[in-house]
Design an enzyme around this catalytic site. Structure first.
Site, PDB file in Angstrom:
ATOM      1  N   ASP A  80       0.762  -1.325   0.029  1.00 39.23           N
ATOM      2  CA  ASP A  80      -0.061  -0.009   0.024  1.00 39.23           C
ATOM      3  C   ASP A  80       1.091   1.158   0.105  1.00 39.23           C
ATOM      4  O   ASP A  80       1.942   1.339   0.315  1.00 39.23           O
ATOM      5  CB  ASP A  80      -1.012  -0.109   1.428  1.00 39.23           C
ATOM      6  N   ASP A 117     -10.946   1.828  -3.265  1.00 38.11           N
ATOM      7  CA  ASP A 117     -11.336   1.336  -1.993  1.00 38.11           C
ATOM      8  C   ASP A 117     -12.906   1.335  -1.842  1.00 38.11           C
ATOM      9  O   ASP A 117     -13.327   0.961  -0.767  1.00 38.11           O
ATOM     10  CB  ASP A 117     -10.726   2.301  -1.011  1.00 38.11           C
TER      11      ASP A 117
HETATM   12  C1  GLA Z   1      -5.539   1.755   2.250  1.00 35.99           C
HETATM   13  C2  GLA Z   1      -6.058   0.742   1.364  1.00 35.99           C
HETATM   14  C3  GLA Z   1      -7.235  -0.133   2.053  1.00 35.99           C
HETATM   15  C4  GLA Z   1      -6.872  -0.443   3.317  1.00 35.99           C
HETATM   16  C5  GLA Z   1      -6.257   0.556   4.294  1.00 35.99           C
HETATM   17  C6  GLA Z   1      -5.315   0.096   5.276  1.00 35.99           C
HETATM   18  O1  GLA Z   1      -6.664   2.563   2.293  1.00 35.99           O
HETATM   19  O2  GLA Z   1      -6.540   1.204   0.005  1.00 35.99           O
HETATM   20  O3  GLA Z   1      -7.796  -1.036   1.312  1.00 35.99           O
HETATM   21  O4  GLA Z   1      -5.670  -1.311   3.282  1.00 35.99           O
HETATM   22  O5  GLA Z   1      -5.308   1.347   3.472  1.00 35.99           O
HETATM   23  O6  GLA Z   1      -5.032   1.179   6.145  1.00 35.99           O
END
Ligand code: GLA
Length: 709
Positions: A450, A515
């Site tokens: 990420d 997301d």
């Molecule tokens: C980002 C990712 C999510 C999740 C969060 C965790 O927003 O896109 O899918 O993994 O971080 O903090």
């Protein structure tokens, strides 16, 4: 002795031709498009392209060469912009050599005035028809060369390619398309986020007025780069136009020492005369044949269970084990432990940088959980965000100087985090060691990598902007990890779809598309994504009934029916789900598994729909089988939607048609739902007559399976 420079160079791929014009001092594209026949000579193309002297202009206009030149008097944006203390800026190179390797050319030009060597690499990938092009610049002088721009080769645009389809977005709503009429002047998209970005995907489609999914001419262009970029479509007053994509540098970011080189990111181009689905097919074929890592070839993608929307930071071993039990029951094949597992990570306010298992949650390390997951037949995956650090972390307390900044401007926190300077070898080594230890200690087959903030203060310890170097350093770190753990799979995530590009695909195997798990929003997001990327790379999860981001409540049939067409996963609290919903989810996962070979290898056909609909299909390469999805997003203005005209089928073949999703499609009176299953209909009729859709409720969908009979 190098061969004499010929006036023209031609290559053909399966369906495209590329002709380069080397008659002048700088190479240019004379033709790029549908494959030309043997009877067509470059001289004919040159003759057809004869330009008239424009009034009030020099007799000859500076060409739109691969790197249009200031020194040649080019009035648009130069392909290369350099100087030495404000002097030696007028690039005007001379071709030195042209070499051909299969369907690729390397053209070397020297500019005596600026003392640079320019190397253009350009050609066609035979099987996918993809145009591949880059520009390399070498400093031949004996002092530093300041580089302000070095774009990938410029692409001349025909006059009738007068529509621009660009991509915009935001967090949780990426890959949204916009349409702009080409105009005299510049369409410019700039990305300074230090990652590929949510709002300015590095791709653009330029097409003719009446280009649809199935007809019309278009060029699709994509810059394979995960850092800052610029997309420029410029129409000059003469009517000539060009597209130019390249990296965007901060002031003073790139200075080449003598004999040092810079190479632009690779430009990927597709050209079609049969509409946008065919354009996407070119990108998909290239990814499948050239960018997908060999170790993934022939391997089925695993259905994920991801803990994020089920648990967020509220992790406990007991609940994780219970979730793993349920995940296995509904058919998950990989259990991904998302954020919250490492030292002091109780919220997003602390812990990034300390990549050590939290002893409070996991007193015996991750093994008890991983053993539990593996005992249920699932692989184990782990979330990680290596490029970042929270000020509230042991790492930051020990090395506050390891972060990027824009001193003396105050440091800006975003999601309570700062960006580590990956260009420092000690930072690279620290991150590699942490990750390597985790991967060596535990059987982790998958990392969700990420990156949750933009790099808007990209200065290193010396105060120089380093976004370019940071991006290269990220690639290096990923490559080192992959080298040490060759079987590891990696997902590219940046707050959802903020890092989706062909550059990162050299190191990663899946993209977290967004997301937003809102199935209705996802249809548009996935449609935009599908313009460039195939389904098997598209992380698509079944979220909770009430979407956490939009608050919208969506049925399991629709949520699962949308996620099924990507690299499917589940990201909802299964412990809260009732038995009926879980059974429906399990049936959807089973259906996905049954058809994933087709979904992940077939040809995507997007259908033209009205605003309130969404429809597409996946057709097997041999045309023997297909899946089509029809979604009604909002209430239909008529009693029933119209007919569904299937495309991409073999007109002369007979297909057995079945509605395979939802499990029990609802119908208030007799409709096609009752009578269609098992019917045998010709591809011809399915396309030209089309199938009358039933009366449907908004926010529902139907999935059809077609099998040659
Ligand atoms: C980002 C990712 C999510 C999740 C969060 C965790 O927003 O896109 O899918 O993994 O971080 O903090």
């Amino acid at each position: 002795m190098p061969n004499a420079i010929q006036p023209f160079y031609t290559v053909h791929s399966r369906h495209s031709s590329l002709v380069l014009d080397c008659r002048g001092t700088a190479p240019a594209i004379l033709y790029w498009g549908a494959r030309l026949g043997e009877g067509t000579s470059p001289d004919m193309l040159a003759l057809l392209a004869t330009e008239q002297e424009a009034p009030a202009c020099p007799p000859e206009q500076a060409p739109i060469s691969l790197s249009p030149e200031l020194g040649a008097g080019f009035q648009g944006n130069p392909g290369i912009q350099v100087h030495r203390q404000g002097l030696q800026w007028a690039v005007n190179a001379q071709i030195e050599s042209v070499t051909q390797n299969n369907t690729y050319f390397t053209i070397v030009s020297i500019c005596v005035g600026t003392q640079v060597r320019i190397t253009h690499r350009i050609g066609l990938d035979i099987d996918s028809d993809m145009l591949i092009a880059s520009t390399e610049l070498c400093n031949l002088g004996d002092n530093n060369l300041w580089v302000e721009q070095c774009n990938a080769p410029s692409i001349p645009l025909p006059m009738d390619h007068n529509k621009i389809m660009g991509f915009q977005g935001r967090w949780a709503n990426e890959f949204q398309r916009h349409s702009v009429d080409r105009f005299m002047g510049t369409y410019l998209r700039e990305n300074r986020s230090g990652r590929t970005s949510h709002d300015s995907f590095p791709g653009v489609i330029i097409h003719t007025e009446h280009c649809t999914e199935s007809a019309g001419h278009a060029y699709g262009l994509h810059l394979g780069w995960s850092g800052n970029h610029r997309i420029r479509i410029e129409e000059q007053f003469t009517g000539r136009a060009y597209a130019q994509l390249g990296e965007l540098f901060c002031p003073g970011e790139l200075s080449l020492e003598p004999n040092k080189s810079y190479c632009s990111p690779v430009l990927y181009g597709a050209s079609t005369n049969s509409g946008l689905s065919a354009l996407s097919g070119c990108f998909h074929r290239y990814i499948r044949s050239k960018l997908t890592d060999a170790r993934m070839a022939g391997k089925s993608k695993s259905v994920h269970f991801n803990t994020w929307e089920a648990m967020y930071f509220d992790l406990s071993l007991q609940r994780l084990k219970a979730l793993a039990d349920s995940a296995a029951q509904v058919g998950a094949e990989r259990f991904v432990l998302d954020d919250g597992w490492f030292k002091n990570r109780k919220s997003d306010g602390a812990g990034l940088g300390d990549w050590f298992v939290d002893q409070g949650i996991f007193p015996d390390g991750l093994s008890p959980l991983i053993d539990h997951v593996q005992a249920r037949g699932m692989e184990f995956g782990l979330w990680i965000e290596p490029e970042m650090v929270n000020p509230d972390s042991d790492l930051y307390r020990a090395h506050p100087d390891w972060v990027l900044s824009a001193e003396p401007a105050p440091v800006i926190l975003s999601r309570h985090q700062l960006v580590l300077d990956l260009t420092r070898s000690e930072v690279q080594d620290y991150l590699f060691d942490c990750i390597d230890k985790l991967l060596s200690q535990y059987p982790i087959s998958y990392l969700k990598w990420d990156m949750n903030r933009i790099i808007n203060q990209p200065g290193d310890a010396q105060g120089r902007a380093v976004t370019h170097k940071q991006t290269v350093a990220l690639y290096k770190l990923l490559s080192r990890i992959r080298g040490a753990h060759p079987q590891l799979e990696i997902e590219s995530c940046a707050s959802g779809g903020g890092r989706a590009d062909f550059g990162i695909l050299a190191y990663t195997d899946r993209i977290w598309t967004s997301d937003s798990n809102d199935a209705l929003d996802r249809l548009a997001i996935q449609k935009g994504f599908s313009m460039f990327f195939p389904a098997e790379l598209m992380g698509a999860h079944v979220g909770p009934k009430d979407c956490h981001i939009t608050g919208r409540s969506i049925s399991m049939a629709t949520r699962a029916g949308v996620a099924m067409f990507g690299d499917m996963g589940i990201e909802a609290n299964l412990l809260d789900m009732d038995a009926e919903e879980k059974a429906e989810l399990a049936a959807a996962v089973a259906l996905h598994k049954q058809h994933r070979q087709l979904i992940h290898r077939g040809d995507l056909v997007r259908l033209e729909t009205q605003q309130f609909e969404n429809s597409f299909g996946v057709v097997a390469a041999n045309r023997e089988e297909a899946l089509f999805s029809y979604g009604l997003l909002a209430s239909s203005p008529n009693t029933a939607p119209g007919r569904l005209h299937f495309r991409g089928l073999d007109a002369d073949q007979l297909y057995r048609v079945n509605i395979i999703w939802p499990l029990q499609p609802s119908s208030s009176s007799a409709s096609i739902l009752e009578i269609i299953n098992g019917s045998v209909i010709s591809g011809d009729a399915l396309k030209n007559a089309g199938l009358q859709l039933p009366i449907m409720q908004p926010e529902t969908l139907l999935i059809f399976h077609l099998q040659q009979s």
